[in-house]
Design a protein around this motif. Structure first.
Motif, PDB file in Angstrom:
ATOM      1  N   GLU A  98      46.697  65.016 -20.401  1.00  0.00           N
ATOM      2  CA  GLU A  98      48.151  65.275 -20.360  1.00  0.00           C
ATOM      3  C   GLU A  98      48.440  66.670 -19.807  1.00  0.00           C
ATOM      4  O   GLU A  98      49.417  66.878 -19.090  1.00  0.00           O
ATOM      5  N   MET A  99      47.567  67.616 -20.155  1.00  0.00           N
ATOM      6  CA  MET A  99      47.804  68.989 -19.659  1.00  0.00           C
ATOM      7  C   MET A  99      47.509  69.076 -18.155  1.00  0.00           C
ATOM      8  O   MET A  99      48.241  69.746 -17.424  1.00  0.00           O
ATOM      9  N   VAL A 100      46.497  68.359 -17.699  1.00  0.00           N
ATOM     10  CA  VAL A 100      46.249  68.349 -16.245  1.00  0.00           C
ATOM     11  C   VAL A 100      47.413  67.632 -15.540  1.00  0.00           C
ATOM     12  O   VAL A 100      47.818  68.021 -14.436  1.00  0.00           O
ATOM     13  N   ASP A 101      47.998  66.641 -16.200  1.00  0.00           N
ATOM     14  CA  ASP A 101      49.180  65.970 -15.616  1.00  0.00           C
ATOM     15  C   ASP A 101      50.350  66.940 -15.461  1.00  0.00           C
ATOM     16  O   ASP A 101      51.125  66.834 -14.515  1.00  0.00           O
ATOM     17  N   ILE A 102      50.490  67.870 -16.410  1.00  0.00           N
ATOM     18  CA  ILE A 102      51.550  68.887 -16.269  1.00  0.00           C
ATOM     19  C   ILE A 102      51.287  69.691 -14.995  1.00  0.00           C
ATOM     20  O   ILE A 102      52.193  69.942 -14.202  1.00  0.00           O
ATOM     21  N   VAL A 103      50.024  70.060 -14.782  1.00  0.00           N
ATOM     22  CA  VAL A 103      49.684  70.824 -13.564  1.00  0.00           C
ATOM     23  C   VAL A 103      50.027  69.985 -12.327  1.00  0.00           C
ATOM     24  O   VAL A 103      50.598  70.492 -11.346  1.00  0.00           O
ATOM     25  N   LYS A 104      49.717  68.686 -12.390  1.00  0.00           N
ATOM     26  CA  LYS A 104      49.951  67.807 -11.224  1.00  0.00           C
ATOM     27  C   LYS A 104      51.431  67.683 -10.888  1.00  0.00           C
ATOM     28  O   LYS A 104      51.792  67.419  -9.746  1.00  0.00           O
ATOM     29  N   ARG A 105      52.291  67.834 -11.906  1.00  0.00           N
ATOM     30  CA  ARG A 105      53.737  67.778 -11.642  1.00  0.00           C
ATOM     31  C   ARG A 105      54.162  68.850 -10.648  1.00  0.00           C
ATOM     32  O   ARG A 105      55.202  68.752 -10.016  1.00  0.00           O
ATOM     33  N   PHE A 106      53.335  69.905 -10.519  1.00  0.00           N
ATOM     34  CA  PHE A 106      53.689  71.011  -9.616  1.00  0.00           C
ATOM     35  C   PHE A 106      52.977  70.904  -8.267  1.00  0.00           C
ATOM     36  O   PHE A 106      53.051  71.830  -7.464  1.00  0.00           O
ATOM     37  N   LYS A 134      38.671  74.632 -16.406  1.00  0.00           N
ATOM     38  CA  LYS A 134      37.892  74.152 -15.249  1.00  0.00           C
ATOM     39  C   LYS A 134      38.570  72.956 -14.582  1.00  0.00           C
ATOM     40  O   LYS A 134      38.637  72.858 -13.358  1.00  0.00           O
ATOM     41  N   LYS A 135      39.082  72.030 -15.398  1.00  0.00           N
ATOM     42  CA  LYS A 135      39.772  70.858 -14.828  1.00  0.00           C
ATOM     43  C   LYS A 135      40.995  71.291 -14.028  1.00  0.00           C
ATOM     44  O   LYS A 135      41.308  70.723 -12.980  1.00  0.00           O
ATOM     45  N   ILE A 136      41.710  72.273 -14.555  1.00  0.00           N
ATOM     46  CA  ILE A 136      42.902  72.768 -13.843  1.00  0.00           C
ATOM     47  C   ILE A 136      42.479  73.404 -12.522  1.00  0.00           C
ATOM     48  O   ILE A 136      43.056  73.144 -11.457  1.00  0.00           O
ATOM     49  N   LYS A 137      41.426  74.197 -12.570  1.00  0.00           N
ATOM     50  CA  LYS A 137      40.935  74.871 -11.361  1.00  0.00           C
ATOM     51  C   LYS A 137      40.406  73.863 -10.349  1.00  0.00           C
ATOM     52  O   LYS A 137      40.580  74.031  -9.145  1.00  0.00           O
ATOM     53  N   ASN A 138      39.745  72.810 -10.847  1.00  0.00           N
ATOM     54  CA  ASN A 138      39.242  71.779  -9.919  1.00  0.00           C
ATOM     55  C   ASN A 138      40.394  71.133  -9.187  1.00  0.00           C
ATOM     56  O   ASN A 138      40.308  70.811  -8.003  1.00  0.00           O
ATOM     57  N   HIS A 139      41.499  70.930  -9.913  1.00  0.00           N
ATOM     58  CA  HIS A 139      42.646  70.283  -9.288  1.00  0.00           C
ATOM     59  C   HIS A 139      43.354  71.225  -8.323  1.00  0.00           C
ATOM     60  O   HIS A 139      43.792  70.823  -7.247  1.00  0.00           O
ATOM     61  N   ARG A 140      43.504  72.494  -8.731  1.00  0.00           N
ATOM     62  CA  ARG A 140      44.252  73.443  -7.895  1.00  0.00           C
ATOM     63  C   ARG A 140      43.574  74.822  -7.965  1.00  0.00           C
ATOM     64  O   ARG A 140      43.977  75.695  -8.750  1.00  0.00           O
TER      65      ARG A 140
END
Ligand code: V47
Length: 374
Positions: A98-106, A134-140
């Motif tokens: 869910e927290m990575v989904d918040i990042v994806k909203r941006f 790390k997951k957030i960094k992998n995404h962006r």
């Protein structure tokens, strides 16, 4: 300038004003006199001198958003309106996805920073929080991760049985870029005992930030003011920060946080007024001569008041936020769904007579499309 200062009748205040205008550091005692005796217009003038020395006519903001992973917390600070117990219908806890989904909203939006801070949840360890980063960094990869107050860090590192340096190094390897300023509250031992007895001590807060600076993790510092503290307590708090900054130079910004009274057990104290807020921004700017930036956090103090604070030493408005934080709306801020567009934040700054600069998390200018067009 000397001509203006000639109009100050009080000799003690006149001497302090001369020091500030001449770029000489003032003592704790002199800071105290400014709080007690200097009128607001003079404080604005002196804070403006120090502000311009550091930041010319610029006022900074960034494009950012928050993630508040949970409001469940093992501590029960008396000023906190955010804390909820397990089972409370108003409690929440996001999963990593869910927290990575918040990042994806941006995705596709020009944000440069995510600010992650929440309650101290008993169940998650250092590697859980590290792997989230790390997951957030992998995404962006380009997103700056400013995460975890010293209080959260103390819990996750000490429960892993690691030293502060070991724990912070692990988090840095996961991708932690900087540390926000929360959890400092008020450093005075007696007062801290009265308002947040259970959590990390002032000495530990300072050690965590010092250790972070020593391994190349910059941070911010805060003060919680406007409750039971006296001016002497504020000066004591800032003296400890000024000494640490002399040693490490690792603080980016100082952020005075005004105690908000709704939905917490200190409500009977009420809130200080805008005059006191401006006085406090100005004395902070004057006293903390080795801090480059003083931030007015608008979701806490309101947009117009943050704009006004620019004329009392403040040079940073924080960011666009995009309705991603609840800490202050739960405490009674009138900014119930805090959100500002780049255009709005730039207009607030230029209407106050300053030049808006979109910054990254380390205060380097970002060439946003809006500002490039002039
Ligand atoms: O430590 C909690 C404060 C802080 C209340 O580093 C309250 O850029 C007032 O640290 N009234 C967390 N204050 C927020 C924080 C922060 C905010 C913005 C920017 C940065 C940064 C850091 O909020 C806590 C505490 O001092 N707080 N409850 C309240 N009722």
């Amino acid at each position: 300038m000397n001509n203006i200062l000639n109009h100050i009748n009080d000799t003690e205040i006149r001497n302090i004003a001369d020091k500030v205008a001449g770029g000489v550091r003032i003592s704790g005692e002199e800071g105290l006199l400014l709080y007690k005796k200097a009128d607001l217009a003079l404080l604005g003038l002196l804070a403006g001198i120090v502000r311009r020395r550091h930041n010319q006519n610029f006022a900074y903001f960034n494009n950012n958003f928050h993630i508040e992973p949970t409001n469940k917390c093992i501590y029960n600070c008396k000023f906190c309106s955010y804390h909820k117990n397990e089972g409370d219908p108003d409690s929440w806890e996001y999963t990593q996805d869910e927290m990575v989904d918040i990042v994806k909203r941006f995705d596709g939006k020009n944000v440069t920073e995510v600010h992650i801070v929440g309650g101290v949840h008993p169940d998650y360890d250092l590697h859980y929080w590290g792997s989230l980063i790390k997951k957030i960094k992998n995404h962006r990869p380009s997103l700056h991760v400013k995460a975890f107050s010293a209080i959260e860090l103390d819990y996750m590192i000490s429960s892993a049985g690691l030293t502060i340096k070991e724990g912070l190094t692990i988090l840095k390897d996961y991708g932690l870029d900087s540390i926000p300023g929360g959890g400092a509250e008020i450093f005075d031992r007696e007062l801290r005992k009265m308002i947040c007895d259970e959590k990390a001590s002032s000495e530990l807060w300072l050690t965590i930030h010092e250790t972070a600076h020593s391994i190349g993790i910059p941070s911010n510092a805060t003060i919680l003011y406007g409750h039971m503290e006296t001016y002497m307590h504020r000066i004591d708090h800032m003296e400890r920060l000024r000494s640490l900054q002399d040693k490490t130079g690792g603080f980016n910004a100082f952020i005075p946080l005004k105690y908000k009274m709704s939905n917490n057990s200190m409500s009977f104290l009420g809130e200080v007024n805008i005059i006191e807020d401006l006085r406090n921004y100005a004395v902070s700017r004057i006293f903390l001569d080795n801090f480059s930036h003083i931030k007015a956090y608008w979701p806490m103090i309101g947009k117009e008041n943050a704009q006004l604070a620019l004329s009392f030493g403040v040079d940073d408005m924080d960011g666009t936020i995009d309705d991603t934080t609840k800490i202050y709306s739960m405490a009674g801020s009138k900014e119930e769904n805090p959100s500002m567009s780049t255009e709005e934040i730039c207009r607030l700054i230029s209407d106050a007579g300053y030049t808006p600069v979109e910054r990254d998390s380390l205060y380097k200018p970002v060439l946003s499309p809006l500002l490039r067009q002039g």
